[in-house]
Design a protein around this motif. Structure first.
Motif, mmCIF file in Angstrom:
data_model
loop_
_atom_site.group_PDB
_atom_site.id
_atom_site.type_symbol
_atom_site.label_atom_id
_atom_site.label_comp_id
_atom_site.label_asym_id
_atom_site.label_seq_id
_atom_site.Cartn_x
_atom_site.Cartn_y
_atom_site.Cartn_z
ATOM 1 N N ARG A 154 0.860 -1.204 0.000
ATOM 2 C CA ARG A 154 0.000 0.000 0.000
ATOM 3 C C ARG A 154 0.887 1.241 0.000
ATOM 4 O O ARG A 154 1.920 1.264 0.664
ATOM 5 C CB ARG A 154 -0.880 0.015 1.249
ATOM 6 N N PRO A 155 0.496 2.286 -0.716
ATOM 7 C CA PRO A 155 1.362 3.469 -0.786
ATOM 8 C C PRO A 155 1.440 4.251 0.520
ATOM 9 O O PRO A 155 0.496 4.276 1.317
ATOM 10 C CB PRO A 155 0.728 4.326 -1.887
ATOM 11 N N LEU A 156 2.585 4.878 0.701
ATOM 12 C CA LEU A 156 2.841 5.721 1.881
ATOM 13 C C LEU A 156 3.166 7.146 1.442
ATOM 14 O O LEU A 156 3.911 7.348 0.482
ATOM 15 C CB LEU A 156 4.042 5.176 2.647
ATOM 16 N N ILE A 157 2.635 8.110 2.176
ATOM 17 C CA ILE A 157 2.991 9.523 1.983
ATOM 18 C C ILE A 157 3.852 9.950 3.163
ATOM 19 O O ILE A 157 3.476 9.731 4.314
ATOM 20 C CB ILE A 157 1.748 10.431 1.953
ATOM 21 N N GLU A 158 5.002 10.563 2.887
ATOM 22 C CA GLU A 158 5.836 11.112 3.962
ATOM 23 C C GLU A 158 5.314 12.502 4.282
ATOM 24 O O GLU A 158 5.251 13.358 3.406
ATOM 25 C CB GLU A 158 7.302 11.138 3.505
ATOM 26 N N MET A 159 4.932 12.739 5.520
ATOM 27 C CA MET A 159 4.371 14.049 5.886
ATOM 28 C C MET A 159 4.904 14.545 7.226
ATOM 29 O O MET A 159 4.174 15.155 8.001
ATOM 30 C CB MET A 159 2.836 14.010 5.873
ATOM 31 N N GLY A 160 6.194 14.320 7.473
ATOM 32 C CA GLY A 160 6.756 14.657 8.780
ATOM 33 C C GLY A 160 7.526 15.960 8.844
ATOM 34 O O GLY A 160 8.146 16.252 9.879
ATOM 35 N N SER A 161 7.484 16.754 7.781
ATOM 36 C CA SER A 161 8.336 17.955 7.744
ATOM 37 C C SER A 161 8.247 18.797 9.002
ATOM 38 O O SER A 161 9.261 19.294 9.509
ATOM 39 C CB SER A 161 7.967 18.831 6.546
ATOM 40 N N ARG A 162 7.072 18.976 9.528
ATOM 41 C CA ARG A 162 6.899 19.882 10.669
ATOM 42 C C ARG A 162 7.501 19.343 11.960
ATOM 43 O O ARG A 162 7.558 20.061 12.940
ATOM 44 C CB ARG A 162 5.416 20.162 10.868
ATOM 45 N N ARG A 163 7.886 18.101 11.968
ATOM 46 C CA ARG A 163 8.468 17.518 13.178
ATOM 47 C C ARG A 163 9.983 17.396 13.104
ATOM 48 O O ARG A 163 10.599 16.727 13.912
ATOM 49 C CB ARG A 163 7.855 16.141 13.444
ATOM 50 N N ALA A 164 10.585 18.016 12.088
ATOM 51 C CA ALA A 164 12.033 17.937 11.917
ATOM 52 C C ALA A 164 12.572 19.318 11.589
ATOM 53 O O ALA A 164 11.831 20.180 11.099
ATOM 54 C CB ALA A 164 12.378 16.983 10.784
ATOM 55 N N HIS A 165 13.844 19.543 11.840
ATOM 56 C CA HIS A 165 14.507 20.756 11.364
ATOM 57 C C HIS A 165 14.147 20.974 9.897
ATOM 58 O O HIS A 165 14.082 20.025 9.116
ATOM 59 C CB HIS A 165 16.013 20.598 11.537
ATOM 60 N N GLU A 166 13.956 22.217 9.490
ATOM 61 C CA GLU A 166 13.391 22.505 8.178
ATOM 62 C C GLU A 166 14.224 21.966 7.020
ATOM 63 O O GLU A 166 13.671 21.584 5.976
ATOM 64 C CB GLU A 166 13.140 24.015 8.034
ATOM 65 N N GLU A 167 15.539 21.914 7.155
ATOM 66 C CA GLU A 167 16.349 21.331 6.081
ATOM 67 C C GLU A 167 16.458 19.810 6.245
ATOM 68 O O GLU A 167 16.502 19.090 5.242
ATOM 69 C CB GLU A 167 17.745 21.964 6.050
ATOM 70 N N ALA A 168 16.494 19.325 7.460
ATOM 71 C CA ALA A 168 16.466 17.878 7.679
ATOM 72 C C ALA A 168 15.182 17.289 7.098
ATOM 73 O O ALA A 168 15.172 16.157 6.611
ATOM 74 C CB ALA A 168 16.577 17.561 9.170
ATOM 75 N N ALA A 169 14.120 18.079 7.118
ATOM 76 C CA ALA A 169 12.841 17.621 6.572
ATOM 77 C C ALA A 169 12.951 17.302 5.081
ATOM 78 O O ALA A 169 12.376 16.325 4.594
ATOM 79 C CB ALA A 169 11.768 18.686 6.804
ATOM 80 N N VAL A 170 13.690 18.121 4.358
ATOM 81 C CA VAL A 170 13.849 17.899 2.914
ATOM 82 C C VAL A 170 14.656 16.621 2.679
ATOM 83 O O VAL A 170 14.319 15.787 1.833
ATOM 84 C CB VAL A 170 14.539 19.105 2.237
ATOM 85 N N ALA A 171 15.728 16.472 3.452
ATOM 86 C CA ALA A 171 16.550 15.263 3.338
ATOM 87 C C ALA A 171 15.758 14.027 3.757
ATOM 88 O O ALA A 171 15.929 12.942 3.181
ATOM 89 C CB ALA A 171 17.808 15.412 4.192
ATOM 90 N N SER A 172 14.896 14.175 4.737
ATOM 91 C CA SER A 172 14.062 13.051 5.181
ATOM 92 C C SER A 172 13.094 12.618 4.088
ATOM 93 O O SER A 172 12.872 11.424 3.877
ATOM 94 C CB SER A 172 13.264 13.426 6.430
ATOM 95 N N ALA A 173 12.527 13.596 3.413
ATOM 96 C CA ALA A 173 11.607 13.276 2.312
ATOM 97 C C ALA A 173 12.335 12.488 1.229
ATOM 98 O O ALA A 173 11.815 11.509 0.686
ATOM 99 C CB ALA A 173 11.028 14.566 1.729
ATOM 100 N N ARG A 174 13.564 12.896 0.958
ATOM 101 C CA ARG A 174 14.370 12.197 -0.047
ATOM 102 C C ARG A 174 14.681 10.765 0.406
ATOM 103 O O ARG A 174 14.545 9.807 -0.359
ATOM 104 C CB ARG A 174 15.669 12.984 -0.282
ATOM 105 N N ALA A 175 15.085 10.626 1.661
ATOM 106 C CA ALA A 175 15.436 9.290 2.177
ATOM 107 C C ALA A 175 14.214 8.374 2.221
ATOM 108 O O ALA A 175 14.316 7.179 1.939
ATOM 109 C CB ALA A 175 16.068 9.419 3.566
ATOM 110 N N ALA A 176 13.072 8.932 2.568
ATOM 111 C CA ALA A 176 11.853 8.115 2.626
ATOM 112 C C ALA A 176 11.429 7.677 1.218
ATOM 113 O O ALA A 176 10.990 6.539 1.015
ATOM 114 C CB ALA A 176 10.728 8.900 3.301
ATOM 115 N N TYR A 177 11.588 8.559 0.263
ATOM 116 C CA TYR A 177 11.269 8.193 -1.128
ATOM 117 C C TYR A 177 12.224 7.104 -1.610
ATOM 118 O O TYR A 177 11.798 6.103 -2.213
ATOM 119 C CB TYR A 177 11.358 9.431 -2.018
#
Lengths: 435, 435
Positions: A154-177
């Motif tokens: 089943r597909p997953l959407i990464e939506m955690g940006s607000r819970r991480a440092h603003e630049e770590a959030a971008v890197a997290s989105a990349r790692a999750a993808y």
């Protein structure tokens, strides 16, 4: 190549890297030929595999790793470095080699996932940045990969940006993808890395309007029926009725963000079917981690939205990778107090597989033994050139390829390796010192 | 004011913020006067207080929060927004007001630490960035503050950069300094925020040299005797003997990074004294968290180096802050499924103190009750203007002032509040709805 959207990387560095260079320039050892390796002594408690992630981000920053005159001035003015070192920094450009496991490759304790060779000074200056990027991105990718396994297709959407440092959030989105998530809420990740972005609506949007139906009608008017309506601002059953009343059975999905999601998913599915909307999907979110996702496997959930647990590595926010000097002028070096598994010298790593394709062992060889190693059929060499003479090699895999590579790798590990429960590393690593 | 060293902030935003704006622009609700509040429903497990941190970073990014034409083009091209919204974004500049607790202030569950007012669209667009900055920085500051308490006046060096995303590392250094750390290893934090930087040497520096004495001699030649020598690469006792032999009793310090630090600190102190070097200090590091620091209180340790535990929030890597719409066109709004402590309407917060200065209660009033509130002697209003009409107010406190403010605040909480053990919030918060 200039880095997109974040600062210059050279000062993202520990003070002592530069004072060590200062001293080594003065005594001449700065120019000694050196090899550093990145590895983890252990995986986070109970994890069965690690995921290499961040290499692409790292190479991008390596290309931009030069000192701006203002930065050199700061270092000189504050006494961090002397004039000779300041001059060396002003002209610094990495000219060494980097080899490493492919992004998306699995790793285990003592896997030499990145090898940096060059002079001592040009290798040690990269330590902090290399570890920051890899420790963060590997931690996120490993947690995300477990969620992808738990989601069973089943597909997953990464939506955690607000819970991480603003630049770590971008890197997290990349790692999750990279780890198999289908999309992210983070727009900067969409722009920088081409990751599909997705979103629904917040409770605030419903509260802004005079009633729930007005909010739904507004969203459908703007975004069309292929949108996802958030139905739990007031009463979920009424929210679903309102959603179908406004959007009709062609609505893409409803989202539930609170309450007992297993009960609510089943009730919502039944209600949607009763309302003649069997094709409307159900998106669930709200503090989902790999265990919560797994617990919903039998429920009629179509899409998972995961946030906090992804961007915090689901209990393991950093990967525990270290960067160690293993060779100087061709001579292996090792800190005496290291545990026995740590051996000096540049290492070569293979993964050995059964004829069925299942990985059975990772073989790490050092020195002479690496040269005389006799690969068997089913052995796969894990390291590949990434940088030669300071320049990235041609045709490095992109994010999509890395994503595919991880999916392929996860198929090769013994089935116990995909269990969410705590256990040993899925593939044992044997480190053999030079003979 | 342009942000130093990091990217443009406007796309560090969730997809749905912009689709909500798209819909709200179309139906006219985008312009409704709105109030959003940031608060935590609870503190991380067993924590007794939270620390407001990140406000300074946030205001800096708010000033740079505009959409670059390339960003608008990306949003239009990928269908995230329509033409009308793209045009609105291209001209966007926050013109509302922000009020909040001072940086360095304590907070507890339901403390309204930041209040953003303006049109719905201009407030909602800031949600993700505000939460990213505050959730990260508050998490780090709270963990760091506990370590400062545990260190009982001994100085702490923040050295966790390599265990965090490279930009999160800079923000972590800032939050730790705010919380009372004396310095950081992170050079970018030195340049951007004027935080003192510090460093010793790594094991690699010793391994690079032909022997330990050569490494120490090189370091002292370059940096002088006011430096810290790392003595545990091979044998610690011999390392200390080598350090004193090379540098003499005027050496600043030795660092121990492995082993049982309580035993080693005592042995090292005895040996240094025996060698006639009673003024040489002892720096210890190696996976120190607040508990490990507290356990060393009776040992002859002079300086603590803390890394991983600081930058990962010592078990609580995100602060759990949320951003909620509480008022639309002067009317309080609230999501029905919220817990009872959540009430709609803009809030005013006081902290009430005994004549001795000890805080006894935080009083959060909403609507009419806020107007009629009758402050008592010892009450302190917690919110202050930060932004008016989109512009930062004059004379906002700097980092040093915020650091002092936190130190002063920690003196006011009941003594149980400083215990490291799990417990209830140190100061109860009473939320009183409009009558």
């Amino acid at each position: 190549m200039q880095k997109t959207g974040a600062g210059a990387p050279a000062l993202l560095t520990d003070h002592y890297e530069l004072t060590m260079i200062s001293a080594a320039l003065r005594d001449g050892t700065a120019h000694r030929s050196s090899v550093f390796e990145v590895f983890a002594r252990r995986l986070p408690q109970g994890r069965r595999y690690g995921v290499v992630a961040g290499t692409g981000r790292l190479l991008e920053q390596l290309a931009a790793f030069t000192f701006h005159p203002d930065e050199v001035d700061f270092l000189r003015r504050t006494g961090v470095v002397d004039d000779a070192t300041a001059e060396w920094l002003a002209g610094f450009r990495f000219s060494g080699d980097v080899d490493g496991y492919a992004e998306g490759e699995l790793f285990f304790p003592n896997s030499p996932i990145l090898t940096v060779s060059g002079t001592f000074a040009e290798c040690v200056i990269l330590e902090t940045l290399i570890l920051s990027v890899l420790n963060h991105d590997c931690a996120i990718a490993a947690a995300a990969a477990r969620m992808v396994t738990a989601a069973r297709g089943r597909p997953l959407i990464e939506m955690g940006s607000r819970r991480a440092h603003e630049e770590a959030a971008v890197a997290s989105a990349r790692a999750a993808y990279l780890a198999g998530f289908g999309s992210t809420s983070n727009l900067a990740a969409g722009l920088r890395y081409g990751i599909p972005t997705a979103g629904t609506a917040a409770h605030a949007f419903t509260l802004l309007h005079d009633d729930e139906k007005a909010a739904f009608a507004s969203q459908v008017a703007a975004l069309g029926e292929q949108t996802t309506l958030l139905v739990d601002t007031y009463d979920i059953s009424q929210g679903i009725r309102n959603a179908i009343a406004v959007a009709g059975p062609g609505l893409r999905a409803v989202r539930i963000d609170s309450g007992d999601l297993s009960v609510l998913a089943a009730q919502s599915r039944a209600l949607l079917d009763e309302l003649g909307a069997p094709d409307v999907k159900i998106v669930v979110s709200g503090d989902l981690d790999e265990y919560a996702i797994a617990a919903l496997a039998a429920e009629p959930v179509d899409v998972y939205g995961a946030g906090t647990a992804v961007v915090t590595g689901s209990g393991a926010p950093t990967a525990g990778l270290v960067y160690k000097l293993v060779e100087v002028d061709g001579r292996p070096v090792v800190k005496r107090s290291e545990n026995k598994a740590t051996v000096g010298g540049r290492k070569t790593a293979y993964r050995r597989h059964k004829p069925t394709g299942t990985a059975v062992e990772e073989i790490v060889l050092t020195g002479a033994s690496a040269v005389t190693a006799d690969p068997q059929p089913g052995d796969r060499l894990l390291q590949r050139p990434l940088v030669r003479g300071g320049e990235p090699v041609a045709d490095l895999p992109g994010l999509e390829q890395s994503r595919t590579h991880l999916r392929d790798c996860l198929i090769t590990i013994p089935w116990e390796g995909l269990k969410l429960s705590a256990g040993d590393p899925a593939v044992p690593v044997t480190v053999t010192a030079a003979t």
